[in-house]
Design an enzyme around this catalytic site. Structure first.
Site, short mmCIF file in Angstrom:
data_model
loop_
_atom_site.label_atom_id
_atom_site.label_comp_id
_atom_site.label_asym_id
_atom_site.label_seq_id
_atom_site.Cartn_x
_atom_site.Cartn_y
_atom_site.Cartn_z
CG HIS A 193 8.08 6.71 1.45
ND1 HIS A 193 7.63 5.57 0.80
CD2 HIS A 193 7.36 6.16 2.52
CE1 HIS A 193 7.36 4.22 1.55
NE2 HIS A 193 7.17 4.87 3.01
CB CYS B 41 5.07 3.81 -0.90
SG CYS B 41 5.11 4.93 -1.56
CG ASN C 177 6.93 3.81 6.49
OD1 ASN C 177 6.77 3.24 4.97
ND2 ASN C 177 8.22 4.40 7.08
#
Length: 455
Positions: free
Chosen positions: A375, A89, A396
């Site tokens: 994250h 990520c 995202n």
């Protein structure tokens, strides 16, 4: 009778010892068992939990409606990326920040950089970081805290924006078409397991005293051995991820990856940004650096200035208003309704379901490892009412079908509690914060709670 008397004497002494040593005595257990009264409500909840997930049962029906999805200010972005079953990520987010800048500058449409290309070099650099750190600490015992940490964390697919900056500056970038994703890039766990064991095996060899090598020649000898080990790592990466291109064609022109980075972005990535943190467990206004929280041995550790959340919001709002996306990280799993793509403290009522009160604040959660940055996503929008933020939105990297059209919307209250890291361009950073960065950083150990790389 004597045997029975002796047995009771032994049991009594055991009970007394347990009480003295902090163990659970029969009397204490009687008090503890009063914690569950077995009322009709208790039984109903127990029956429900027996077959249904706690998050489903604790979903707050009073907060079931979808949140307002309109935003007063939003960065122009296009296309949702998908890291799939990997911990990349940080890399997707960092490249998405650069992508947004490139799209805005050149009107590129749904353009993507190759995450796989940067990931290849990330893994090779992290392997070198571990092996060189083992060489640097080979005089310390194997059970030393630092050495033990190294062998516990030889390599990972997680990371931070600092890694993106160092890797892109050193190796450049390529379009996604020049080095596409592979199955292993999308599902990194098995490769990671084998690389960890290979590196641990190599690390032990580097700690051995080589026969026939004089002390003066030892540094050069170890570097040669390390180079041979890295050649094996490169072999594994090439099989799993492909061979990184040294040049490629794009829009009728031949580029090297570094030339492409310099032409498409055209600024100093390593020195154009400031890393901000909201960690209420440590003093605000101070600069901190976490050892080994880097991707490149001769690169930069994660270095940040710790600020109150309101100061960070000011810079975030200024960046969004200037159509500039930001690297953002948080504790994403807390109070997140994945179906709606909304992070809201009112999403779940765990207290009522479980019959206990969860009272820790953000500072206490960080101190006890109950919360931390886990994250990374790209901060792209804020909704302002009378100048104050009421909600935020991040792009995202879980695919376009995840959350709200691939995004996550966060209430401002949630932002306060679970946002940790933000990376902003220097032009949005006030002079007093830039002055703070002149401090000598406070060095934190690798096992600090804030070491956690985003996944």
């Amino acid at each position: 009778m004597k045997k029975i008397a002796m047995l009771f004497a032994v049991l009594a002494s055991v009970s007394m010892a347990a009480q003295t040593n902090g163990g659970i005595t029969p009397e204490m257990l009687t008090e503890i068992q009063k914690g569950y009264e077995g009322t009709a409500a208790d039984k109903a909840i127990r029956n429900a939990i027996n077959t249904t997930a706690i998050n489903v049962l604790s979903a707050n029906a009073e907060n079931a409606a979808m949140i307002d999805t309109e935003f007063s200010d939003r960065v122009k972005t296009k296309g949702i990326t998908d890291q799939k079953s990997s911990g990349r990520c940080w890399l997707f987010t960092g490249l998405n920040v650069l992508r947004a800048a490139a799209i805005d500058k050149y009107d590129l449409g749904d353009f993507q950089f190759s995450q796989n290309y940067c990931f290849f070099w990330d893994q090779l650099e992290k392997a070198n970081l571990f092996l060189q750190a083992v060489i640097d600490t080979r005089d310390k015992p194997i059970d030393d805290r630092e050495v033990d940490w190294l062998f516990s964390h030889p390599i990972s697919d997680g990371g931070t924006f600092t890694g993106v900056a160092n890797l892109v500056t050193k190796y450049g970038v390529v379009p996604a078409s020049a080095m596409p994703e592979t199955f292993v890039a999308n599902s990194t766990s098995q490769m990671s397991t084998h690389l960890k064991n290979l590196l641990r095996q190599d690390g032990l060899k580097l700690r051995e005293t080589p026969v026939g090598v004089k002390a003066k020649a030892l540094p050069e000898f170890l570097q040669k051995v390390k180079t041979q080990m890295l050649a094996e790592v490169y072999h594994v990466l090439a099989i799993c991820l492909g061979v990184p291109p040294t040049e490629f064609e794009w829009k009728g022109k031949t580029y090297t990856p570094v030339e492409f980075y310099q032409e498409l972005l055209g600024y100093d990535l390593e020195h154009n940004y400031v890393m901000l943190m909201n960690d209420p467990s440590r003093e605000y206004g101070k600069v901190y650096e976490i050892e080994y929280d880097r991707h490149v041995y001769d690169g930069d550790n994660w270095l940040y200035v710790n600020l109150p959340i309101e100061r960070i919001k000011e810079m975030a709002i200024a960046s969004i208003k200037a159509n500039t996306a930001m690297y953002f990280s948080c504790d994403v799993s807390k109070f997140l309704n994945r179906d709606k793509g909304v992070a809201d403290l009112a999403n779940f009522d765990y207290d009522s379901l479980l019959g206990v009160d969860f009272t820790m604040d953000k500072r206490q959660r960080v101190m006890t490892h109950a919360s931390g940055s886990s994250h990374a996503m790209t901060l792209i929008a804020v909704d302002l009412k009378d100048g104050e933020p009421v909600k935020w939105m991040v792009e995202n990297s879980w695919g376009e079908k995840s959350g709200y059209k691939g995004n996550i919307i966060m209430t401002d209250e949630w932002f306060n509690e679970y946002m940790f890291r933000l990376v902003v361009e220097k032009r949005f950073v006030p002079a007093d914060v830039m002055q703070m960065l002149q401090q000598t950083p406070i060095k934190l150990p690798a096992w600090d709670p804030m070491f956690l790389g985003e996944e």
